[in-house]
Design a protein around this motif. Sequence first.
Motif, short mmCIF file in Angstrom:
data_model
loop_
_atom_site.label_atom_id
_atom_site.label_comp_id
_atom_site.label_asym_id
_atom_site.label_seq_id
_atom_site.Cartn_x
_atom_site.Cartn_y
_atom_site.Cartn_z
N VAL A 285 1.06 -1.32 -0.18
CA VAL A 285 0.03 -0.04 0.13
C VAL A 285 0.77 1.15 -0.16
O VAL A 285 1.79 1.26 0.73
CB VAL A 285 -0.89 0.24 1.35
N HIS A 304 -1.76 -1.04 -3.91
CA HIS A 304 -2.66 -0.22 -3.82
C HIS A 304 -2.31 1.10 -3.48
O HIS A 304 -1.38 1.47 -2.71
CB HIS A 304 -3.66 -0.48 -2.76
N ASP A 311 -8.26 6.59 2.65
CA ASP A 311 -8.13 5.56 1.63
C ASP A 311 -7.36 4.35 2.22
O ASP A 311 -7.61 3.33 1.99
CB ASP A 311 -7.38 6.22 0.50
N VAL A 315 -8.27 0.11 2.57
CA VAL A 315 -7.66 -0.86 2.12
C VAL A 315 -7.33 -1.76 3.25
O VAL A 315 -7.28 -3.01 3.28
CB VAL A 315 -6.41 -0.44 1.39
N GLU A 318 -10.21 -3.73 4.39
CA GLU A 318 -10.60 -4.88 3.58
C GLU A 318 -9.80 -6.10 3.69
O GLU A 318 -9.88 -7.23 3.64
CB GLU A 318 -10.70 -4.24 2.13
N THR A 319 -8.52 -5.61 3.77
CA THR A 319 -7.40 -6.66 3.96
C THR A 319 -7.64 -7.62 5.15
O THR A 319 -7.30 -8.85 5.15
CB THR A 319 -6.12 -6.15 3.89
#
Length: 325
Positions: A285, A304, A311, A315, A318-319
Amino acid sequence: MKPDALPSEQEAARHPIAVVAERTGLSPDLLRIWERRYRAVEPTRRADGHRAYSDADIVRLRLLHAATAAGRSIRQVAGLSTQELSRIAAEDMAARRERAAGPGPERSDPSASPSAVVEQALASTATLQSSELEHLLRRSAARFGLTEFIEEIAVPLLRRIGDQWHAGESTIAQEHLASSLVHDILSESMRSMVRASGSEGIVIATPTGERHSIGAALIGASAAADGWRVVYLGADLPADEIAGAALATGARVVALSLIYVQDLDRTLDEVKALRARLPASVAVVVGGAGATLLSPRLVDPGIHVGTSLSDLRTVLDETMSVGMR
């Protein structure tokens, strides 16, 4: 349905997260954290997978917001019933009225809200009042909790100071004073949040050439508050060192912070080299103001890019969710 029948759960839970954020004053990111980590509310899921909140959820979140704004941590109050929260809110309101009615100059708190803290911090920064600024920031971190301190105080403060510097309205010394104090608080917070070895791991650093570590510290502290086991490496590390640390610690994610990109090609090479040294199971990321320069040329699905802390946290959220399935 009979006229006097209660609405179904699906009909009652009709508010999307954006509406809830507007009605409660809590950011969508903070709502997700309170839900996932503390079970503050348990919204349903619509057919499209998005959260749906009921009117009762909104009432409860408002009460939780009030309870935390009064100085409690969300950890202390998330498990209380709505009735108990209502009682606490009433007691807090009565205490504020009593204090406001009392004599003396101490009855008004100049740092009663995050926005007020930011304004007071800007004033202390402008006059280089180091001790005053440090006391204000540390007290605010303890009062509002780490997540709200980061989102509502640290990020807006640093953004305002950065804008002032670009406009020629502040000095490098002023910017360094504020950022160094914020960095110290965030670093101490990361070290204090020791996670179990089974927690999902994240390695955080800045690549070679990026010497500004404040963005990495913001990511690290946010990740620690969200339950990640953080390995914070600091600034200006080559790709092979970062990859080695990720492999050695079993990290699920490597997060890079980029504030100022002085050599675009070199930075791109470092990010791509890092991606190549890691297995596909480890996400990379890249975030920060400088990440926007890289975004058009980073087309690897394993990288990402996010320009804001929100933002990056999305991420990471979600991970972590994928890892828990």
